[in-house]
Design an enzyme around this catalytic site. Structure first.
Site, PDB file in Angstrom:
ATOM      1  N   GLY A  11       7.096  11.110  -8.112  1.00  0.00           N
ATOM      2  CA  GLY A  11       7.433  10.099  -7.108  1.00  0.00           C
ATOM      3  C   GLY A  11       8.535   9.141  -7.545  1.00  0.00           C
ATOM      4  O   GLY A  11       8.916   9.064  -8.717  1.00  0.00           O
ATOM      5  N   ALA A  14       7.003   6.212  -9.774  1.00  0.00           N
ATOM      6  CA  ALA A  14       6.503   6.759 -11.036  1.00  0.00           C
ATOM      7  C   ALA A  14       7.651   7.215 -11.937  1.00  0.00           C
ATOM      8  O   ALA A  14       7.594   7.056 -13.164  1.00  0.00           O
ATOM      9  CB  ALA A  14       5.546   7.921 -10.763  1.00  0.00           C
ATOM     10  N   ARG A  33       1.114  17.387  -8.937  1.00  0.00           N
ATOM     11  CA  ARG A  33       0.258  18.288  -8.164  1.00  0.00           C
ATOM     12  C   ARG A  33       0.669  19.722  -8.441  1.00  0.00           C
ATOM     13  O   ARG A  33      -0.143  20.600  -8.612  1.00  0.00           O
ATOM     14  CB  ARG A  33       0.459  18.010  -6.682  1.00  0.00           C
ATOM     15  CG  ARG A  33      -0.678  17.263  -6.080  1.00  0.00           C
ATOM     16  CD  ARG A  33      -0.665  17.401  -4.614  1.00  0.00           C
ATOM     17  NE  ARG A  33       0.378  16.603  -3.978  1.00  0.00           N
ATOM     18  CZ  ARG A  33       0.323  16.264  -2.705  1.00  0.00           C
ATOM     19  NH1 ARG A  33      -0.707  16.638  -1.991  1.00  0.00           N
ATOM     20  NH2 ARG A  33       1.283  15.548  -2.163  1.00  0.00           N
ATOM     21  N   ALA A  82       0.081   7.424  -8.035  1.00  0.00           N
ATOM     22  CA  ALA A  82       0.041   8.431  -6.960  1.00  0.00           C
ATOM     23  C   ALA A  82      -0.817   7.993  -5.785  1.00  0.00           C
ATOM     24  O   ALA A  82      -1.911   7.443  -5.959  1.00  0.00           O
ATOM     25  CB  ALA A  82      -0.507   9.756  -7.505  1.00  0.00           C
ATOM     26  N   SER A  83      -0.309   8.237  -4.595  1.00  0.00           N
ATOM     27  CA  SER A  83      -1.066   8.022  -3.353  1.00  0.00           C
ATOM     28  C   SER A  83      -0.216   8.607  -2.234  1.00  0.00           C
ATOM     29  O   SER A  83       1.016   8.627  -2.360  1.00  0.00           O
ATOM     30  CB  SER A  83      -1.281   6.520  -3.124  1.00  0.00           C
ATOM     31  OG  SER A  83      -2.396   6.284  -2.300  1.00  0.00           O
ATOM     32  N   TYR A 154      -1.765   4.329   6.713  1.00  0.00           N
ATOM     33  CA  TYR A 154      -1.286   3.998   5.358  1.00  0.00           C
ATOM     34  C   TYR A 154      -1.793   2.625   4.918  1.00  0.00           C
ATOM     35  O   TYR A 154      -2.289   2.465   3.792  1.00  0.00           O
ATOM     36  CB  TYR A 154       0.245   4.030   5.309  1.00  0.00           C
ATOM     37  CG  TYR A 154       0.800   3.585   3.973  1.00  0.00           C
ATOM     38  CD1 TYR A 154       0.690   4.401   2.845  1.00  0.00           C
ATOM     39  CD2 TYR A 154       1.404   2.338   3.819  1.00  0.00           C
ATOM     40  CE1 TYR A 154       1.179   3.985   1.612  1.00  0.00           C
ATOM     41  CE2 TYR A 154       1.901   1.920   2.594  1.00  0.00           C
ATOM     42  CZ  TYR A 154       1.788   2.751   1.495  1.00  0.00           C
ATOM     43  OH  TYR A 154       2.266   2.338   0.264  1.00  0.00           O
ATOM     44  N   LYS A 158      -4.282   1.954   1.617  1.00  0.00           N
ATOM     45  CA  LYS A 158      -4.017   1.131   0.435  1.00  0.00           C
ATOM     46  C   LYS A 158      -5.088   0.048   0.278  1.00  0.00           C
ATOM     47  O   LYS A 158      -5.479  -0.300  -0.845  1.00  0.00           O
ATOM     48  CB  LYS A 158      -2.614   0.498   0.516  1.00  0.00           C
ATOM     49  CG  LYS A 158      -1.472   1.488   0.518  1.00  0.00           C
ATOM     50  CD  LYS A 158      -1.489   2.462  -0.658  1.00  0.00           C
ATOM     51  CE  LYS A 158      -1.144   1.827  -1.991  1.00  0.00           C
ATOM     52  NZ  LYS A 158      -1.142   2.854  -3.092  1.00  0.00           N
ATOM     53  N   PRO A 181       3.379  -4.033  -4.612  1.00  0.00           N
ATOM     54  CA  PRO A 181       4.794  -4.130  -4.263  1.00  0.00           C
ATOM     55  C   PRO A 181       5.012  -4.244  -2.765  1.00  0.00           C
ATOM     56  O   PRO A 181       4.227  -3.733  -1.962  1.00  0.00           O
ATOM     57  CB  PRO A 181       5.384  -2.798  -4.766  1.00  0.00           C
ATOM     58  CG  PRO A 181       4.330  -2.149  -5.596  1.00  0.00           C
ATOM     59  CD  PRO A 181       3.024  -2.686  -5.101  1.00  0.00           C
ATOM     60  N   SER A 196      10.403   5.529   0.571  1.00  0.00           N
ATOM     61  CA  SER A 196      10.790   4.147   0.867  1.00  0.00           C
ATOM     62  C   SER A 196      12.288   3.986   1.059  1.00  0.00           C
ATOM     63  O   SER A 196      12.718   3.021   1.690  1.00  0.00           O
ATOM     64  CB  SER A 196      10.259   3.185  -0.192  1.00  0.00           C
ATOM     65  OG  SER A 196      10.813   3.461  -1.427  1.00  0.00           O
TER      66      SER A 196
HETATM   67  P1  NAP Z   1       6.464   8.830  -3.409  1.00  0.00           P
HETATM   68  O1  NAP Z   1       7.808   8.964  -3.996  1.00  0.00           O
HETATM   69  O2  NAP Z   1       6.161   9.517  -2.123  1.00  0.00           O
HETATM   70  O3  NAP Z   1       5.393   9.222  -4.495  1.00  0.00           O
HETATM   71  C1  NAP Z   1       4.049   9.448  -4.171  1.00  0.00           C
HETATM   72  C2  NAP Z   1       3.461  10.263  -5.292  1.00  0.00           C
HETATM   73  O4  NAP Z   1       2.065  10.470  -5.020  1.00  0.00           O
HETATM   74  C3  NAP Z   1       4.105  11.648  -5.421  1.00  0.00           C
HETATM   75  O5  NAP Z   1       4.254  11.932  -6.778  1.00  0.00           O
HETATM   76  C4  NAP Z   1       3.059  12.558  -4.798  1.00  0.00           C
HETATM   77  O6  NAP Z   1       3.054  13.875  -5.336  1.00  0.00           O
HETATM   78  C5  NAP Z   1       1.783  11.839  -5.220  1.00  0.00           C
HETATM   79  N1  NAP Z   1       0.665  12.304  -4.402  1.00  0.00           N
HETATM   80  C6  NAP Z   1       0.494  12.169  -3.068  1.00  0.00           C
HETATM   81  N2  NAP Z   1      -0.639  12.785  -2.695  1.00  0.00           N
HETATM   82  C7  NAP Z   1      -1.181  13.327  -3.826  1.00  0.00           C
HETATM   83  C8  NAP Z   1      -2.338  14.104  -4.112  1.00  0.00           C
HETATM   84  N3  NAP Z   1      -3.205  14.460  -3.138  1.00  0.00           N
HETATM   85  N4  NAP Z   1      -2.576  14.467  -5.397  1.00  0.00           N
HETATM   86  C9  NAP Z   1      -1.718  14.130  -6.380  1.00  0.00           C
HETATM   87  N5  NAP Z   1      -0.598  13.421  -6.173  1.00  0.00           N
HETATM   88  C10 NAP Z   1      -0.337  13.017  -4.911  1.00  0.00           C
HETATM   89  O7  NAP Z   1       6.116   7.296  -3.136  1.00  0.00           O
HETATM   90  P2  NAP Z   1       6.437   5.973  -3.972  1.00  0.00           P
HETATM   91  O8  NAP Z   1       7.247   5.125  -3.073  1.00  0.00           O
HETATM   92  O9  NAP Z   1       6.917   6.280  -5.321  1.00  0.00           O
HETATM   93  O10 NAP Z   1       4.977   5.339  -4.030  1.00  0.00           O
HETATM   94  C11 NAP Z   1       4.188   5.347  -5.207  1.00  0.00           C
HETATM   95  C12 NAP Z   1       3.064   4.354  -5.058  1.00  0.00           C
HETATM   96  O11 NAP Z   1       3.590   3.056  -4.763  1.00  0.00           O
HETATM   97  C13 NAP Z   1       2.097   4.676  -3.927  1.00  0.00           C
HETATM   98  O12 NAP Z   1       0.797   4.351  -4.379  1.00  0.00           O
HETATM   99  C14 NAP Z   1       2.530   3.733  -2.819  1.00  0.00           C
HETATM  100  O13 NAP Z   1       1.481   3.442  -1.933  1.00  0.00           O
HETATM  101  C15 NAP Z   1       2.949   2.522  -3.630  1.00  0.00           C
HETATM  102  N6  NAP Z   1       3.880   1.633  -2.929  1.00  0.00           N
HETATM  103  C16 NAP Z   1       5.102   2.079  -2.549  1.00  0.00           C
HETATM  104  C17 NAP Z   1       5.969   1.198  -1.908  1.00  0.00           C
HETATM  105  C18 NAP Z   1       7.338   1.631  -1.494  1.00  0.00           C
HETATM  106  O14 NAP Z   1       8.028   0.883  -0.779  1.00  0.00           O
HETATM  107  N7  NAP Z   1       7.819   2.776  -1.941  1.00  0.00           N
HETATM  108  C19 NAP Z   1       5.562  -0.119  -1.639  1.00  0.00           C
HETATM  109  C20 NAP Z   1       4.299  -0.527  -2.042  1.00  0.00           C
HETATM  110  C21 NAP Z   1       3.464   0.349  -2.697  1.00  0.00           C
HETATM  111  P3  NAP Z   1       3.835  15.095  -4.639  1.00  0.00           P
HETATM  112  O15 NAP Z   1       5.264  14.990  -5.109  1.00  0.00           O
HETATM  113  O16 NAP Z   1       3.138  16.301  -5.129  1.00  0.00           O
HETATM  114  O17 NAP Z   1       3.708  14.895  -3.144  1.00  0.00           O
END
Ligand code: NAP
Length: 332
Positions: A11, A14, A33, A82-83, A154, A158, A181, A196
């Site tokens: 992600g 991450a 995954r 992850a989520s 969503y 969370k 965040p 995002s």
């Molecule tokens: P992202 O790039 O979509 O990353 C999400 C990650 O979660 C991916 O690695 C995805 O793996 C993994 N994932 C989803 N479902 C899964 C499952 N069933 N089993 C294992 N892994 C799974 O999103 P991100 O923006 O980096 O977000 C990361 C975290 O930050 C999340 O918890 C999100 O809620 C939180 N967050 C994000 C923002 C934002 O603006 N981006 C703001 C606040 C909080 P795959 O590649 O295999 O799908």
């Protein structure tokens, strides 16, 4: 060196957490995954670090409890990032709520089983800003109210996952820290840029002729990663939630910031009347999920994070560097 487990290593956030931890001497185990993606992801991250050999990947799925027990073995701490982060909200809310909550509990159980004391949970302002007030400044004391009927899957996912994590931590004497965040911008590391930066992508492609009056607190992804490390390393951070944001911008301000840097792009800078946005929301799921926040300023109090030494960059840098990365990666 201490070894940290980082979930969801493919992600956006991450990836930056991995680089941050590597640059501070940690050994990193990332979960995927699909473990077949490991070599490709390593090749991408290798361009940003000279410690790529300190990174390994293991396979784990949020819904598979045993995979987390295996993944956590031998690690000293966990960043649970992850989520599911869907761009378009699913018809069935359980598609995101169940993996978010079950996955979080699976990760915490694995921490307990491996004797890991501290877990940092990447929550969201989604778990904070939809409570009894619809505007104002939100703090770590605020919680989204799950009884509201205007919450997106969503937002619910969370909130439910973070609530479950605190409950588990209390019962199992775990040092949990939550990071919440706001909208995370800043540089993408690869062309598969995650959810995002979709807002920047749509703006830069001129996908909408005019913009809804929506505004967001913004934070740079590099600062999100730094805060993950800081709370891991700060003993007194245990048991706290850290709001992670550094400046509110309307959509139209974001558009103007990018337009100034890239005048050749056809970026809309006109604001849509709220009534039109409400009608558009009937047809466009991407807009529908934001309708409750139309015209509202939801500011974030980041002072607890500043108090532990966090020095976030300005929101405009996150916007500019995010946009530039999409150009450099030839996404736009
Ligand atoms: P992202 O790039 O979509 O990353 C999400 C990650 O979660 C991916 O690695 C995805 O793996 C993994 N994932 C989803 N479902 C899964 C499952 N069933 N089993 C294992 N892994 C799974 O999103 P991100 O923006 O980096 O977000 C990361 C975290 O930050 C999340 O918890 C999100 O809620 C939180 N967050 C994000 C923002 C934002 O603006 N981006 C703001 C606040 C909080 P795959 O590649 O295999 O799908």
């Amino acid at each position: 060196m201490p070894k940290v487990l980082i979930s969801g290593a493919s992600g956006f956030i991450a990836g930056h957490c991995i680089l941050e931890m590597l640059s501070h001497g940690y050994e990193v185990r990332g979960t995927l995954r699909d473990s077949a993606r490991g070599e490709a992801i390593k090749a991408i991250l290798a361009d940003y670090t000279d410690r790529i050999d300190a990174l390994e990947f293991v396979s784990a799925d949020l819904m598979n409890e045993a995979s987390w027990v295996e993944a956590a073995r031998g690690c000293d701490s966990i960043l649970h990032v992850a989520s599911p982060v869907p761009v378009v909200q699913p018809e069935d809310e359980d598609d995101v709520i169940v993996p978010a909550k079950t996955g979080t509990i699976n990760v915490l159980k694995a921490a307990t089983a491996s004797g890991i004391k501290r877990v940092v949970l990447t929550s969201s302002v989604a778990a904070v800003t939809s409570g009894s007030r619809d505007s104002g400044t939100f703090t770590d004391q605020d919680w989204t109210d799950l009884s509201r009927n205007d919450l997106s899957p969503y937002v619910k996912s969370k909130t439910v996952a973070e609530r479950a994590a605190w409950e588990y931590a209390k019962q199992h004497d775990l040092e949990l820290v939550a990071i919440n965040p706001a909208l995370v911008l800043g540089p993408a590391l690869e062309a598969d840029y995650g959810s995002s930066l979709e807002a920047l992508y749509l703006l830069m492609r001129g996908s909408y002729p005019i913009l809804p009056k929506l505004g967001f607190e913004i934070v740079d992804v590099r600062d999100v990663a730094i805060l993950h490390r800081l709370v891991l390393e700060t003993p007194e951070a245990a048991g706290n939630r850290y709001m992670c944001a550094n400046g509110f911008r309307w959509f139209v301000d974001i558009a103007k910031t990018i337009k100034t840097e890239h005048p050749r792009l056809k970026i809309p800078t006109q604001e849509m009347p709220n009534l039109v946005a409400k009608i558009a929301g009937v047809f466009l799921k991407e807009i529908k999920q934001f309708l409750p926040d139309l015209g509202r300023v939801k500011a974030i109090d980041n002072s607890p994070a500043l108090a532990i030494g966090w020095q976030p960059r300005d929101a405009d840098i996150a916007i500019r560097d995010g946009a530039q990365s999409l150009i450099d990666l030839k996404v736009v």
